[in-house]
Design a protein around this motif. Structure first.
Motif, PDB file in Angstrom:
ATOM      1  N   LYS A   1       0.982  -1.256  -0.038  1.00 40.03           N
ATOM      2  CA  LYS A   1      -0.142  -0.074   0.085  1.00 40.03           C
ATOM      3  C   LYS A   1       0.893   1.238   0.044  1.00 40.03           C
ATOM      4  O   LYS A   1       0.539   2.239  -0.948  1.00 40.03           O
ATOM      5  CB  LYS A   1      -1.048  -0.063   1.195  1.00 40.03           C
ATOM      6  N   TYR A   2       1.995   1.180   1.049  1.00 39.04           N
ATOM      7  CA  TYR A   2       2.763   2.484   1.004  1.00 39.04           C
ATOM      8  C   TYR A   2       3.734   2.621  -0.134  1.00 39.04           C
ATOM      9  O   TYR A   2       4.134   3.838  -0.490  1.00 39.04           O
ATOM     10  CB  TYR A   2       3.542   2.446   2.285  1.00 39.04           C
ATOM     11  N   THR A   3       4.051   1.531  -1.159  1.00 41.13           N
ATOM     12  CA  THR A   3       4.810   1.476  -1.802  1.00 41.13           C
ATOM     13  C   THR A   3       3.980   2.131  -3.204  1.00 41.13           C
ATOM     14  O   THR A   3       4.599   3.082  -4.046  1.00 41.13           O
ATOM     15  CB  THR A   3       5.081   0.298  -2.661  1.00 41.13           C
ATOM     16  N   MET A   4       2.568   1.978  -3.276  1.00 41.99           N
ATOM     17  CA  MET A   4       1.731   2.740  -4.322  1.00 41.99           C
ATOM     18  C   MET A   4       1.577   3.987  -4.021  1.00 41.99           C
ATOM     19  O   MET A   4       1.398   4.918  -4.890  1.00 41.99           O
ATOM     20  CB  MET A   4       0.434   1.753  -4.555  1.00 41.99           C
ATOM     21  N   ILE A   5       1.210   4.459  -2.605  1.00 43.92           N
ATOM     22  CA  ILE A   5       0.969   5.859  -2.391  1.00 43.92           C
ATOM     23  C   ILE A   5       1.923   6.600  -1.815  1.00 43.92           C
ATOM     24  O   ILE A   5       1.909   7.572  -1.322  1.00 43.92           O
ATOM     25  CB  ILE A   5      -0.392   5.793  -1.428  1.00 43.92           C
ATOM     26  N   LYS A   6       3.224   6.234  -2.024  1.00 44.49           N
ATOM     27  CA  LYS A   6       4.396   6.865  -1.378  1.00 44.49           C
ATOM     28  C   LYS A   6       4.158   7.518   0.066  1.00 44.49           C
ATOM     29  O   LYS A   6       4.290   8.491   0.056  1.00 44.49           O
ATOM     30  CB  LYS A   6       4.510   8.138  -2.411  1.00 44.49           C
ATOM     31  N   ASN A   7       4.039   6.398   0.745  1.00 39.51           N
ATOM     32  CA  ASN A   7       3.943   6.724   2.267  1.00 39.51           C
ATOM     33  C   ASN A   7       2.997   7.884   2.371  1.00 39.51           C
ATOM     34  O   ASN A   7       3.239   9.009   3.248  1.00 39.51           O
ATOM     35  CB  ASN A   7       5.044   7.186   2.749  1.00 39.51           C
ATOM     36  N   GLN A   8       1.669   7.812   1.947  1.00 39.61           N
ATOM     37  CA  GLN A   8       0.476   8.390   2.185  1.00 39.61           C
ATOM     38  C   GLN A   8       0.606  10.030   1.228  1.00 39.61           C
ATOM     39  O   GLN A   8      -0.502  10.981   1.558  1.00 39.61           O
ATOM     40  CB  GLN A   8       0.487   9.166   3.730  1.00 39.61           C
ATOM     41  N   GLN A   9       1.824  10.344   0.542  1.00 39.22           N
ATOM     42  CA  GLN A   9       1.882  11.419  -0.336  1.00 39.22           C
ATOM     43  C   GLN A   9       0.561  11.631  -1.082  1.00 39.22           C
ATOM     44  O   GLN A   9      -0.051  12.401  -1.485  1.00 39.22           O
ATOM     45  CB  GLN A   9       3.043  11.572  -0.866  1.00 39.22           C
ATOM     46  N   SER A  10       0.367  10.364  -1.952  1.00 42.44           N
ATOM     47  CA  SER A  10      -0.833  10.204  -2.841  1.00 42.44           C
ATOM     48  C   SER A  10      -2.270  10.532  -2.048  1.00 42.44           C
ATOM     49  O   SER A  10      -2.909  11.460  -2.860  1.00 42.44           O
ATOM     50  CB  SER A  10      -0.964   9.100  -3.504  1.00 42.44           C
ATOM     51  N   PHE A  11      -2.497  10.221  -1.027  1.00 44.86           N
ATOM     52  CA  PHE A  11      -3.809  10.596  -0.383  1.00 44.86           C
ATOM     53  C   PHE A  11      -3.993  12.238   0.048  1.00 44.86           C
ATOM     54  O   PHE A  11      -5.126  12.350   0.078  1.00 44.86           O
ATOM     55  CB  PHE A  11      -3.646   9.478   0.882  1.00 44.86           C
ATOM     56  N   GLU A  12      -2.891  12.785   0.181  1.00 46.21           N
ATOM     57  CA  GLU A  12      -2.916  14.067   0.266  1.00 46.21           C
ATOM     58  C   GLU A  12      -3.795  15.044  -0.848  1.00 46.21           C
ATOM     59  O   GLU A  12      -4.321  15.892  -0.813  1.00 46.21           O
ATOM     60  CB  GLU A  12      -1.727  14.863   0.412  1.00 46.21           C
ATOM     61  N   PHE A  13      -3.816  14.010  -2.204  1.00 38.36           N
ATOM     62  CA  PHE A  13      -4.555  14.677  -3.278  1.00 38.36           C
ATOM     63  C   PHE A  13      -5.716  13.902  -3.694  1.00 38.36           C
ATOM     64  O   PHE A  13      -6.858  14.614  -3.746  1.00 38.36           O
ATOM     65  CB  PHE A  13      -3.622  14.350  -4.596  1.00 38.36           C
ATOM     66  N   SER A  14      -5.674  12.589  -3.430  1.00 39.02           N
ATOM     67  CA  SER A  14      -6.944  11.947  -4.062  1.00 39.02           C
ATOM     68  C   SER A  14      -7.117  10.249  -3.246  1.00 39.02           C
ATOM     69  O   SER A  14      -6.124   9.723  -3.061  1.00 39.02           O
ATOM     70  CB  SER A  14      -6.856  11.791  -5.493  1.00 39.02           C
ATOM     71  N   GLU A  15      -8.242   9.927  -2.859  1.00 42.28           N
ATOM     72  CA  GLU A  15      -8.279   8.581  -2.470  1.00 42.28           C
ATOM     73  C   GLU A  15      -9.372   7.831  -3.292  1.00 42.28           C
ATOM     74  O   GLU A  15     -10.024   6.997  -3.231  1.00 42.28           O
ATOM     75  CB  GLU A  15      -8.917   8.783  -1.081  1.00 42.28           C
ATOM     76  N   GLY A  16      -9.472   8.335  -4.773  1.00 43.38           N
ATOM     77  CA  GLY A  16     -10.233   7.720  -5.687  1.00 43.38           C
ATOM     78  C   GLY A  16     -11.810   7.977  -5.345  1.00 43.38           C
ATOM     79  O   GLY A  16     -12.604   7.149  -6.105  1.00 43.38           O
ATOM     80  N   GLN A  17     -12.094   9.232  -4.866  1.00 44.05           N
ATOM     81  CA  GLN A  17     -13.426   9.385  -4.866  1.00 44.05           C
ATOM     82  C   GLN A  17     -14.333   9.130  -5.760  1.00 44.05           C
ATOM     83  O   GLN A  17     -14.265   9.793  -6.987  1.00 44.05           O
ATOM     84  CB  GLN A  17     -13.641  10.852  -4.115  1.00 44.05           C
ATOM     85  N   GLY A  18     -15.379   8.272  -5.664  1.00 44.66           N
ATOM     86  CA  GLY A  18     -16.503   7.901  -6.581  1.00 44.66           C
ATOM     87  C   GLY A  18     -16.017   7.232  -8.133  1.00 44.66           C
ATOM     88  O   GLY A  18     -16.892   7.192  -8.898  1.00 44.66           O
ATOM     89  N   VAL A  19     -14.808   6.909  -8.194  1.00 45.05           N
ATOM     90  CA  VAL A  19     -14.230   6.270  -9.399  1.00 45.05           C
ATOM     91  C   VAL A  19     -14.814   4.853  -9.262  1.00 45.05           C
ATOM     92  O   VAL A  19     -14.666   4.110  -8.240  1.00 45.05           O
ATOM     93  CB  VAL A  19     -12.865   6.228  -9.509  1.00 45.05           C
TER      94      VAL A  19
END
Length: 458
Positions: free
Chosen positions: A140-158
């Motif tokens: 999980k942290y490999t894919m979201i770069k240790n939470q950096q990705s979640f600061e922008f998006s968590e896939g809302q509604g896709v």
């Protein structure tokens, strides 16, 4: 509740007394006594259906009109003769099996012994199931770069169409992200989407962690241990019509392109993929777990892996925890990206399960790992089946942010361009047959997304 049971657990190391089991494959033949028929256009299908009914008014057939495919059950000798002589028939035969190349821990026939725990976790008094998942889900942290990705998006509604073995709709990790309004089972005689295999729940568990606000709709095409390409293709078409944004297909089939009997399966999948692409629905597929160079196998034997080898599909290879190619992962020129799939690593006679993928598992199926402290509802596994949903989820995160910033849906080509240009390049420089463009870095791709533009009048 069961999922709040307390555990003291972090690094589990298992003693290996026997070798690993072979890859478990799930096979299913098309319905006995049926013939599948492909046509070039809808007009030819309609004319042929009228001809069939004139020969036998009780003839039973299924239809996927979007790709001009008929399945005729128990055809009479007269109907078979008509199939073979009719000029409007492009090809006929049987759509055959689908495969799940499963590598879950309980299928590897490894005795569970000599548990070793990390000192850091031993010092803690308690840890619940979600904390344990958080500690072990390194991918999980490999894919979201240790939470950096979640600061922008968590896939809302896709919307992600999960074409697999169904899901455990009561699983506490998965149930919050499910949309069952269009969920459907394609298993003959079983309308339930309950996951009696386990595979679909494992795949959904990966998606739910990397894109926790995306919406998953299950399309069940695999039962306990069987599947059928006809119904898999039917699910693909239906998922497109249900306006799914991404189709995750952690399954596939190996077919010989030079075998006349298998060409109909290849052509049917190609048409289904094309239908999805024409509707701007992207398909993410596992590359397969046989450790094959698919380019070489195609050159030497004409073998293709479907749907992963079809142009336009995002085929995904598997990475170890160290971002190396996993030992079992297929490779080939159609690999677009690589993502964590884990691997079985033995050091000093011990298996380190922290190198595996720890994900959800049906809560009503015994994971057989309770003796080493793994709660029910979770499983260790590896495979490109788990790499594919990691990419599907990352794309969902990108997709949601793109919509937020532009007010529009991204195109498949745009997604590919932004993710490929920002991916962590692995292996030789540039796109290669092992890693494709590399490991997606979604947080970097966000910087390429344009923002709203307004006219002077506005």
């Amino acid at each position: 509740m069961w999922f709040k049971q307390k555990k003291i657990f972090f690094v589990i190391i298992l003693f290996v007394l026997v070798g690993f089991g072979s890859i478990s494959e799930v096979h299913a033949e098309a319905s006995e006594g049926s013939i599948d028929v492909l046509f070039n256009d809808v007009a030819s299908v309609e004319v042929f259906k009228e001809k069939l009914l004139s020969i036998d008014s009780d003839v039973e057939f299924y239809e996927i009109p979007e790709i001009y495919l008929l399945r005729i059950n128990q055809p009479s000798p007269k109907i078979e003769q008509e199939i073979y002589k009719n000029k409007n028939v492009e090809m006929s035969g049987k759509l055959t099996e689908i495969l799940i190349e499963d590598k879950r821990l309980i299928d590897q026939k490894i005795p569970l012994r000599n548990i070793s725990m990390s000192r850091s976790l031993t010092l803690q008094n308690t840890i619940d199931d979600f904390d344990l998942l958080d500690n072990l889900a390194w991918y999980k942290y490999t894919m979201i770069k240790n939470q950096q990705s979640f600061e922008f998006s968590e896939g809302q509604g896709v919307r992600i169409g999960l074409i697999d073995s169904g899901v455990d709709i009561y699983h506490p990790l998965i149930s919050p992200v499910l949309d069952l309004s269009n969920a459907k089972s394609y298993i003959e005689g079983d309308n339930s989407i309950r996951d009696t295999n386990g595979h679909g729940t494992m795949v959904a568990g990966v998606i739910a962690q990397i894109s926790p606000k995306a919406v998953i709709t299950p399309y069940r095409v695999i039962g306990d241990a069987t599947g059928d390409s006809y119904f898999t293709i039917q699910a693909m078409i239906q998922a497109v019509q249900d306006e799914q944004d991404i189709l995750n297909m952690s399954l596939g089939t190996y077919k010989y392109s030079n075998d006349e009997n298998e060409q109909i399966t290849i052509e049917a999948y190609e048409r289904a993929v094309q239908y999805a692409l024409q509707n701007n629905v992207m398909i993410v597929s596992s590359s397969g777990n046989k450790g094959l160079d698919l380019d070489l196998k195609f050159q030497e034997e004409g073998i293709r892996h479907l749907p992963g080898s079809i142009p336009g599909v995002f085929s995904v290879s598997a990475l170890t925890r160290e971002n190396a190619l996993a030992s079992y992962s297929n490779i080939g020129s159609n690999i677009q990206f690589a993502a964590p799939g884990g691997d079985y690593v033995i050091e000093d006679g011990y298996l380190d399960v922290t190198k595996l993928i720890y994900t959800a598992y049906p809560t009503d199926m015994d994971n057989m790992l309770g003796s080493i402290g793994v709660p029910q509802g979770y499983m260790f596994s590896t495979g490109t089946s788990l790499s594919a949903p990691a990419v599907s989820a990352a794309i969902a995160d990108y997709y949601a942010y793109y919509q937020k910033m532009t007010g529009e849906r991204p195109t498949i080509e745009g997604i590919k361009n932004d993710l490929s240009s920002t991916a962590l390049d692995l292996g030789v420089a540039g796109k290669d047959t092992s890693y494709g463009y590399g490991l997606p870095q979604v947080s970097d791709a966000y910087g390429l997304i344009p923002t709203y533009t307004f006219s002077v009048a506005q």
